[in-house]
Write a protein that holds these residues in place. Structure first.
Motif, short mmCIF file in Angstrom:
data_model
loop_
_atom_site.label_atom_id
_atom_site.label_comp_id
_atom_site.label_asym_id
_atom_site.label_seq_id
_atom_site.Cartn_x
_atom_site.Cartn_y
_atom_site.Cartn_z
N LEU A 13 -6.52 4.76 5.93
CA LEU A 13 -6.85 5.50 4.72
C LEU A 13 -8.37 5.62 4.56
O LEU A 13 -9.13 4.93 5.24
N PHE B 268 -4.84 9.70 -2.16
CA PHE B 268 -5.15 9.15 -0.84
C PHE B 268 -6.65 8.85 -0.69
O PHE B 268 -7.03 7.93 0.02
N LEU C 126 -6.17 13.62 4.39
CA LEU C 126 -5.55 12.49 3.68
C LEU C 126 -5.80 11.14 4.34
O LEU C 126 -5.90 10.13 3.66
N GLU D 197 -8.03 0.94 4.65
CA GLU D 197 -6.74 0.26 4.78
C GLU D 197 -5.93 0.87 5.92
O GLU D 197 -5.91 2.09 6.10
N ILE D 198 -5.23 -0.01 6.65
CA ILE D 198 -4.38 0.46 7.75
C ILE D 198 -2.94 0.42 7.28
O ILE D 198 -2.49 -0.59 6.74
N GLN E 165 0.84 -1.22 0.00
CA GLN E 165 0.00 0.00 0.00
C GLN E 165 0.86 1.26 0.00
O GLN E 165 0.52 2.26 -0.62
N MET F 164 1.73 9.31 -6.02
CA MET F 164 2.37 10.64 -5.91
C MET F 164 3.14 10.91 -7.21
O MET F 164 3.09 12.00 -7.76
N LEU G 30 0.85 4.10 -2.89
CA LEU G 30 0.66 5.54 -2.64
C LEU G 30 1.79 6.36 -3.24
O LEU G 30 1.57 7.40 -3.85
#
Lengths: 459, 459
Positions: free
Chosen positions: B169, B445, B201, B173-174, A433, A441, A437
């Motif tokens: 998120l 995000f 975010l 999701e962690i 994850q 970006m 992300l």
């Protein structure tokens, strides 16, 4: 990816001396190690942000890969142009634009060399604390990898001294992130995202750097220990006791020997198995107090002695030997540098593991590093291994070593960055994850993916 | 946006005490000022990250707006739920999970209250330097706005003490960003992007914070000056002279009077037009040296006197008065707090502008702030203006004042954040490309845009 049109580039950079097409020296296609070599259609040497912007607009419109570089002192392949295209060399953008004593900032072009900047600032009675070993690097390169160095224990790393950046986006747009202001709670910190992004998000062209008053005096202290297992916990106690050291280096005896052989100098207290080398800076009165506390505490924590390096000769010998390790290793063999980091309370476990693993594997692994922040440098020594054997064994051993570091909560790089050569380990360490992300970006900054392709977190 | 299904939320948080549906107190729909009020379908009080994750997954799947909040002490409308949906209150996630003396870090849940954390850490002989005025804020809230405070001159702001974050998120999701490691040159710094992102975010659930050894002693010094124009340049010289103060506050006499009236206490040296209040901390020997230098330098730079606040009573009076300004203003009138920042060498020009503007406009503008970092607090005083007149004049005067700050290279917020109420000024200050990049970060995000909608840089 399209082919480069030299005519157009010539119209942007109207100076034959600043365009290399035919005889492109290998040094522009690699990093400081020179082991991984890429290829490029052209090397460009812009002298101002408008040229950079026009080059990027051209590259963007034609989807041409661009590999930015400063002095190319990196050790991880960050500056290797993997897919041809343009190498963008920023070293001729090397002006110190402003020295602002009122806000204690300096504004410089990205190609200013660190050593030149440090000298400039110190001549004005000020101080720029980030101090990575390689002083011929550019400030832009330092920011790209968030360079660290020995003084990080007290002063932090490059990130902590970047107030603002002028950057050129992949599409040629010029923008500023950050400013001369000290505090900032205004929106997302794009600046902090760009620091450490290794040329994947934008081209850094100008930097507003924080400077501080110059410390009055500096002092080095050497603590010999029986072994590294006694040394490190001792040091952690010293940190907690608020002695405020600038640097805390650990060195094992066998590395010292290499350095002694290389320099012809001798290191004090040869019977010790490991050393902690500390520096202090500040006002002399403070230093005296701090050193006095360290003396008392160190002996209690198992130091065999406390050597204040107050003679010019002793000081020079010690630092010359400390400074030559990588060169000393390279004088006897090819080596692969490792720059991982573990939480400070895991240093001993990690070093012990490497020490055991060294014996088991038969590959010499020279160890030294920054005890104050868990940043450990290893030199994996090739010796007389054949190309195949070296490649195979190196990967195997690196795998084992990074895996151990990750198990201890460590990271792939403390200061060198990931680039190309540490990518395989970084991708293992990092949660999918987080990678996803980061790649998003990247898409936000450089949708066409022309900047420094395939580096660090990129696929 | 869909309607909230209470049954599903009940199955996630199986505790009636932790779900508010009907009688939602206004305090959950606003910030500490209470002027802007939103509306919500439900207020949830999760107690662990799994609950947060499940709530977010539900919200994501059903595209329900979520407004995260800590103690709600913000002053800029960050916690106002603009479009209904879920208010996610994290104050019951308030456990200190680990105090790790070896790595000098503490791991806490986001809902831990700053004052509690400071007390906890100090009881262990350690120190958490970020010290914003509002101690009832949560650590998660502090990180969301990158809170500053007075000690920033020496110690930096909240960002500098965040080693790692567990976040949830928008899609549930962690993930972890950052770690216990001191140095990090491994990939993009997602952590630094999340710090200061005001809940747009991700939801911060756990925080690894850097702590340091506790300073031995602290000392306050008061410097009276003829006026603020003499005081500020004097202070900038003192900073350059390496006296290493912890805090440098400036206060004008007319603000002192308000504080004296409010507290019934009296402030020393009443004939001065302005004051610089400095604090120092560290070892007593260092302090003595620093204070001695400040004494000499300050008188040379125009200070009328140097008052060491060494009596308990004097110290208390001065700090009680310094600490009560906002409350003192609010006791006499409604006020709008401004928290802008300018480069330190522009403080005098800015303050002079405001002083002139105050006379011209007829609206009282109480000024005080952090001279060491250019962070200036203004209280725009309503007085007996009608609602319409107040709203109209306030906007007009704020416009003029922010415009001046931007002209001087300043920013909208030094520590309060942007939230809702400073958005209009922030959007003016910020280049369109920067805003566009931030919004793309947001999309990466939180593609469905459910988290803290319409705040800070968002449209």
């Amino acid at each position: 990816m399209a082919e480069v049109n030299v005519k157009i580039l010539n119209s942007i950079i109207n100076d034959g001396d600043r365009i290399l097409i035919d005889k492109i020296d290998d040094s522009y296609l690699s990093d400081a190690l020179g082991r991984i070599k890429g290829h490029a259609d052209v090397v460009l040497f812009p002298v101002n942000v408008d040229e950079v912007s026009k080059i990027m607009r051209y590259a963007w419109e034609n989807q041409i890969p661009v590999t930015p570089r400063g002095a190319g002192t990196n050790l991880v392949g960050s500056t290797v142009p993997v897919e041809g295209g343009i190498v963008l060399d920023l070293t001729r953008m090397n002006q110190i634009i402003e020295f602002d004593e009122e806000t204690m900032t300096a504004t410089v072009e990205a190609g200013v060399v660190l050593a030149d900047f440090q000298e400039y600032v110190e001549a004005k009675g000020c101080f720029y604390p980030p101090d990575p070993g390689e002083k011929t690097a550019t400030i832009g390169g330092n920011i790209s990898t968030n360079a660290g160095g020995m003084r990080a224990v007290k002063y932090g790393v490059t990130r902590d001294y970047v107030r603002g950046l002028e950057v050129v986006l992949a599409n040629g747009e010029i923008l500023w992130v950050g400013s001369k202001n000290v505090k900032d709670a205004s929106g997302l910190s794009l600046k902090n995202l760009i620091v450490g992004s290794e040329g994947t998000l934008a081209i850094i062209t100008k930097c507003i750097l924080k400077i501080i008053p110059k410390p009055e005096v500096t002092l080095s202290v050497l603590l010999p220990y029986r072994d590294v297992k006694t040394a490190i916990p001792g040091v952690l106690t010293i940190i907690k006791e608020n002695a405020n050291p600038t640097a805390i280096e650990f060195i094992e005896r066998d590395v010292i020997k290499l350095g002694e052989d290389y320099t012809g100098l001798s290191f004090p207290y040869p019977k010790a198995g490991a050393y902690i080398l500390m520096t202090f800076d500040g006002r002399s009165l403070e230093l005296e107090g701090n050193v006095e506390r360290v003396k008392k505490s160190a002996i209690k924590q198992g130091a065999l002695d406390v050597l204040i390096l107050d003679s010019e000769e002793l000081l020079m010998n010690v630092w010359k030997i400390r400074g030559c390790f990588v060169k000393a290793v390279e004088a006897v063999s090819e080596q692969e540098p490792v720059d991982l980091v573990v939480p400070v309370n895991k240093i001993v476990e990690f070093i012990s593991y490497v020490s055991e693993y060294e014996k088991k594997s038969g590959m010499r692994m020279i160890r030294f590093g920054h005890a104050g922040d868990g940043n450990i440098h290893l030199c994996m020594v090739r010796g007389n291994r054949s190309d195949d054997k070296w490649e195979k064994e190196l990967q195997e051993h690196l795998n084992a070593i990074y895996q151990k570091a990750f198990l201890l909560g460590g990271l792939t790089s403390g200061e060198h960055g990931i680039g190309l050569s540490k990518r395989i380990f970084y991708l293992k360490e990092t949660a999918p994850q987080n990678l996803e992300l980061m790649r998003q970006m990247k898409r936000a900054f450089d949708e066409r993916e022309i900047l420094n392709r395939h580096k660090t977190y990129l696929a």
